[in-house]
Design a protein around this motif. Structure first.
Motif, PDB file in Angstrom:
ATOM      1  N   ALA A 149       4.049  10.765 -52.267  1.00  0.00           N
ATOM      2  CA  ALA A 149       3.496   9.449 -51.908  1.00  0.00           C
ATOM      3  C   ALA A 149       2.936   9.469 -50.493  1.00  0.00           C
ATOM      4  O   ALA A 149       1.830   8.967 -50.229  1.00  0.00           O
ATOM      5  CB  ALA A 149       4.570   8.370 -52.042  1.00  0.00           C
ATOM      6  N   LYS A 150       3.683  10.082 -49.573  1.00  0.00           N
ATOM      7  CA  LYS A 150       3.270  10.053 -48.164  1.00  0.00           C
ATOM      8  C   LYS A 150       2.065  10.947 -47.892  1.00  0.00           C
ATOM      9  O   LYS A 150       1.226  10.639 -47.049  1.00  0.00           O
ATOM     10  CB  LYS A 150       4.450  10.437 -47.268  1.00  0.00           C
ATOM     11  CG  LYS A 150       5.545   9.381 -47.282  1.00  0.00           C
ATOM     12  CD  LYS A 150       6.726   9.729 -46.409  1.00  0.00           C
ATOM     13  CE  LYS A 150       6.391   9.614 -44.946  1.00  0.00           C
ATOM     14  NZ  LYS A 150       6.140   8.227 -44.540  1.00  0.00           N
ATOM     15  N   LEU A 159      13.603  13.375 -55.730  1.00  0.00           N
ATOM     16  CA  LEU A 159      13.422  12.219 -54.847  1.00  0.00           C
ATOM     17  C   LEU A 159      12.640  12.636 -53.604  1.00  0.00           C
ATOM     18  O   LEU A 159      11.681  11.955 -53.204  1.00  0.00           O
ATOM     19  CB  LEU A 159      14.781  11.640 -54.453  1.00  0.00           C
ATOM     20  CG  LEU A 159      14.789  10.534 -53.378  1.00  0.00           C
ATOM     21  CD1 LEU A 159      13.948   9.340 -53.798  1.00  0.00           C
ATOM     22  CD2 LEU A 159      16.229  10.111 -53.077  1.00  0.00           C
ATOM     23  N   LYS A 160      13.041  13.748 -53.007  1.00  0.00           N
ATOM     24  CA  LYS A 160      12.296  14.259 -51.838  1.00  0.00           C
ATOM     25  C   LYS A 160      10.844  14.533 -52.193  1.00  0.00           C
ATOM     26  O   LYS A 160       9.921  14.177 -51.450  1.00  0.00           O
ATOM     27  CB  LYS A 160      12.947  15.557 -51.332  1.00  0.00           C
ATOM     28  CG  LYS A 160      14.033  15.369 -50.313  1.00  0.00           C
ATOM     29  CD  LYS A 160      14.405  16.665 -49.630  1.00  0.00           C
ATOM     30  CE  LYS A 160      13.624  16.841 -48.338  1.00  0.00           C
ATOM     31  NZ  LYS A 160      14.164  17.919 -47.484  1.00  0.00           N
ATOM     32  N   GLN A 161      10.644  15.172 -53.344  1.00  0.00           N
ATOM     33  CA  GLN A 161       9.282  15.483 -53.812  1.00  0.00           C
ATOM     34  C   GLN A 161       8.463  14.208 -53.995  1.00  0.00           C
ATOM     35  O   GLN A 161       7.288  14.154 -53.634  1.00  0.00           O
ATOM     36  CB  GLN A 161       9.350  16.188 -55.178  1.00  0.00           C
ATOM     37  CG  GLN A 161       9.372  17.686 -55.162  1.00  0.00           C
ATOM     38  CD  GLN A 161       9.342  18.200 -56.601  1.00  0.00           C
ATOM     39  OE1 GLN A 161      10.286  17.985 -57.360  1.00  0.00           O
ATOM     40  NE2 GLN A 161       8.267  18.851 -56.980  1.00  0.00           N
ATOM     41  N   ASN A 217      -0.319  11.763 -50.154  1.00  0.00           N
ATOM     42  CA  ASN A 217      -1.505  11.292 -50.868  1.00  0.00           C
ATOM     43  C   ASN A 217      -1.885   9.856 -50.536  1.00  0.00           C
ATOM     44  O   ASN A 217      -3.058   9.488 -50.667  1.00  0.00           O
ATOM     45  CB  ASN A 217      -1.290  11.440 -52.380  1.00  0.00           C
ATOM     46  CG  ASN A 217      -1.310  12.893 -52.807  1.00  0.00           C
ATOM     47  OD1 ASN A 217      -2.371  13.449 -53.065  1.00  0.00           O
ATOM     48  ND2 ASN A 217      -0.146  13.515 -52.855  1.00  0.00           N
ATOM     49  N   TYR A 218      -0.901   9.055 -50.133  1.00  0.00           N
ATOM     50  CA  TYR A 218      -1.151   7.643 -49.796  1.00  0.00           C
ATOM     51  C   TYR A 218      -0.439   7.338 -48.480  1.00  0.00           C
ATOM     52  O   TYR A 218       0.514   6.549 -48.451  1.00  0.00           O
ATOM     53  CB  TYR A 218      -0.665   6.731 -50.936  1.00  0.00           C
ATOM     54  CG  TYR A 218      -1.243   7.122 -52.270  1.00  0.00           C
ATOM     55  CD1 TYR A 218      -2.531   6.739 -52.634  1.00  0.00           C
ATOM     56  CD2 TYR A 218      -0.523   7.927 -53.154  1.00  0.00           C
ATOM     57  CE1 TYR A 218      -3.089   7.131 -53.844  1.00  0.00           C
ATOM     58  CE2 TYR A 218      -1.061   8.321 -54.369  1.00  0.00           C
ATOM     59  CZ  TYR A 218      -2.346   7.930 -54.711  1.00  0.00           C
ATOM     60  OH  TYR A 218      -2.898   8.322 -55.909  1.00  0.00           O
ATOM     61  N   PRO A 219      -0.888   7.957 -47.389  1.00  0.00           N
ATOM     62  CA  PRO A 219      -0.142   7.868 -46.126  1.00  0.00           C
ATOM     63  C   PRO A 219      -0.013   6.457 -45.576  1.00  0.00           C
ATOM     64  O   PRO A 219       0.874   6.199 -44.759  1.00  0.00           O
ATOM     65  CB  PRO A 219      -0.941   8.772 -45.178  1.00  0.00           C
ATOM     66  CG  PRO A 219      -2.289   8.920 -45.801  1.00  0.00           C
ATOM     67  CD  PRO A 219      -2.090   8.815 -47.272  1.00  0.00           C
ATOM     68  N   ASN A 220      -0.863   5.539 -46.005  1.00  0.00           N
ATOM     69  CA  ASN A 220      -0.783   4.162 -45.502  1.00  0.00           C
ATOM     70  C   ASN A 220       0.212   3.296 -46.271  1.00  0.00           C
ATOM     71  O   ASN A 220       0.453   2.150 -45.891  1.00  0.00           O
ATOM     72  CB  ASN A 220      -2.170   3.501 -45.551  1.00  0.00           C
ATOM     73  CG  ASN A 220      -3.161   4.200 -44.648  1.00  0.00           C
ATOM     74  OD1 ASN A 220      -2.790   4.677 -43.581  1.00  0.00           O
ATOM     75  ND2 ASN A 220      -4.401   4.293 -45.083  1.00  0.00           N
ATOM     76  N   ILE A 221       0.755   3.819 -47.375  1.00  0.00           N
ATOM     77  CA  ILE A 221       1.695   3.037 -48.185  1.00  0.00           C
ATOM     78  C   ILE A 221       3.114   3.475 -47.851  1.00  0.00           C
ATOM     79  O   ILE A 221       3.512   4.602 -48.147  1.00  0.00           O
ATOM     80  CB  ILE A 221       1.429   3.227 -49.694  1.00  0.00           C
ATOM     81  CG1 ILE A 221       0.000   2.787 -50.043  1.00  0.00           C
ATOM     82  CG2 ILE A 221       2.451   2.431 -50.509  1.00  0.00           C
ATOM     83  CD1 ILE A 221      -0.382   3.016 -51.496  1.00  0.00           C
ATOM     84  N   PRO A 222       3.898   2.611 -47.196  1.00  0.00           N
ATOM     85  CA  PRO A 222       5.247   3.020 -46.819  1.00  0.00           C
ATOM     86  C   PRO A 222       6.180   3.138 -48.023  1.00  0.00           C
ATOM     87  O   PRO A 222       5.935   2.543 -49.080  1.00  0.00           O
ATOM     88  CB  PRO A 222       5.712   1.920 -45.858  1.00  0.00           C
ATOM     89  CG  PRO A 222       4.824   0.766 -46.120  1.00  0.00           C
ATOM     90  CD  PRO A 222       3.546   1.268 -46.698  1.00  0.00           C
ATOM     91  N   VAL A 223       7.244   3.918 -47.829  1.00  0.00           N
ATOM     92  CA  VAL A 223       8.244   4.140 -48.876  1.00  0.00           C
ATOM     93  C   VAL A 223       9.599   3.646 -48.377  1.00  0.00           C
ATOM     94  O   VAL A 223      10.062   4.046 -47.305  1.00  0.00           O
ATOM     95  CB  VAL A 223       8.333   5.634 -49.249  1.00  0.00           C
ATOM     96  CG1 VAL A 223       9.432   5.854 -50.289  1.00  0.00           C
ATOM     97  CG2 VAL A 223       6.990   6.149 -49.775  1.00  0.00           C
ATOM     98  N   ALA A 279      -1.212   5.670 -60.460  1.00  0.00           N
ATOM     99  CA  ALA A 279      -1.770   4.556 -61.239  1.00  0.00           C
ATOM    100  C   ALA A 279      -1.681   3.224 -60.496  1.00  0.00           C
ATOM    101  O   ALA A 279      -2.546   2.358 -60.674  1.00  0.00           O
ATOM    102  CB  ALA A 279      -1.037   4.451 -62.580  1.00  0.00           C
ATOM    103  N   THR A 280      -0.653   3.057 -59.665  1.00  0.00           N
ATOM    104  CA  THR A 280      -0.396   1.734 -59.086  1.00  0.00           C
ATOM    105  C   THR A 280      -0.732   1.615 -57.603  1.00  0.00           C
ATOM    106  O   THR A 280      -0.722   0.500 -57.067  1.00  0.00           O
ATOM    107  CB  THR A 280       1.088   1.337 -59.276  1.00  0.00           C
ATOM    108  OG1 THR A 280       1.922   2.292 -58.594  1.00  0.00           O
ATOM    109  CG2 THR A 280       1.462   1.297 -60.747  1.00  0.00           C
ATOM    110  N   ALA A 281      -1.029   2.735 -56.946  1.00  0.00           N
ATOM    111  CA  ALA A 281      -1.158   2.742 -55.475  1.00  0.00           C
ATOM    112  C   ALA A 281      -2.126   1.685 -54.945  1.00  0.00           C
ATOM    113  O   ALA A 281      -1.868   1.062 -53.906  1.00  0.00           O
ATOM    114  CB  ALA A 281      -1.571   4.130 -54.991  1.00  0.00           C
TER     115      ALA A 281
END
Length: 274
Positions: free
Chosen positions: A80-81, A73-75, A83-89, A49-51
């Protein structure tokens, strides 16, 4: 692209917002109470929803460890990585140890959980920070002036005529940032301190907690913390986004809050830099 480069890319595209993934199971919508993987499923919905409004996501380690939910947490990070590889975690675990133990904590964050950055407590000095900074493509986010009520007890103590947080900021800028991968945690509740820190750490991104539930001033944060309009800050919101609604519309409500924060930040810039 290292962590700081990835963040700069998002600044250029118009967002300085970070969503903190801090699950409180008792605040989840009722539909999650029967799910075995409730934390992951909730996070997945929030991420989706927020990506489009964020520069990064930040799961807080204790919220998972306390629920024996490290696998979720791992999941969450893997989802995130992929599906949204450009958004760092950012893994917000505030590690603070020395020598081989610090190296193990770095491996935990970067190799086991595959986070792009980790928060680090520098109380034991350079020996704490450098084992993390060796991972040149990863971000090391050093606690400098935090947002909690008792932060000043130690962080504002004067050493050689300057507060401790200034010594931390200067070390971070001049000594630890050899690989260009250091950032600082600077709370939104400490606007005056933020301006001083920016003057001695002109190049470092600031991860900013304290907006929202803790009452930090957004305008003061943007004015005092940015390196230039639209740059320099990673402004975190957790509870205000995650629990904007406890109904079936929780994800839409989270998206609305995240977009509002992004737009409010950009509006402050537009007002001051027309």
């Amino acid at each position: 692209m290292n962590f700081n480069d990835a963040i700069r890319h998002h600044w250029q595209s118009g967002t300085q917002v970070c969503v903190g993934l801090d699950p409180f199971l008792d605040r989840f919508p009722p539909a999650f109470s029967s799910q075995t993987n409730a934390i992951f499923e909730f996070n997945k919905a929030i991420i989706d929803a927020t990506a489009k409004y964020v520069c990064c996501f930040k799961p807080q380690f204790a919220h998972y460890a306390a629920e024996a939910a490290e696998s979720q947490l791992k999941q969450t990070i893997a989802y995130a990585k992929s599906n949204y590889p450009n958004i760092p975690v950012i893994l917000d675990s505030k590690r603070g140890d020395i020598g081989s133990t610090a190296s193990m904590y770095a491996r935990e964050a970067f190799e086991h959980y595959l986070a792009d950055a980790v928060t680090v407590n520098p109380y034991m000095g350079s020996d704490t920070v450098l084992p993390f900074a060796k991972f040149q493509d990863k971000g090391v986010i050093v606690l400098c002036r935090t947002s909690n009520p008792s932060a000043a007890e130690f962080q504002n103590q004067t050493i050689e005529g300057e507060p401790l947080y200034i010594h931390v900021a200067r070390k971070a800028q001049q000594l630890w940032n050899e690989h260009g991968n250091i950032s600082l945690v600077v709370g939104a509740t400490a606007a005056e301190e933020m301006a001083k820190i920016r003057s001695v750490a002109p190049d470092l991104p600031f991860l900013v907690p304290g907006i929202g539930a803790q009452g930090g001033d957004l305008t003061a944060t943007v004015e005092n913390g940015q390196t230039s309009p639209g740059s320099g800050l990673i402004i975190n919101s957790s509870r205000q986004v995650l629990y904007a609604s406890q109904g079936e519309d929780f994800a839409q409500a989270a998206a609305k809050e995240t977009k509002k924060l992004r737009d409010d930040i950009n509006a402050i810039n537009d007002h001051h830099h027309p």
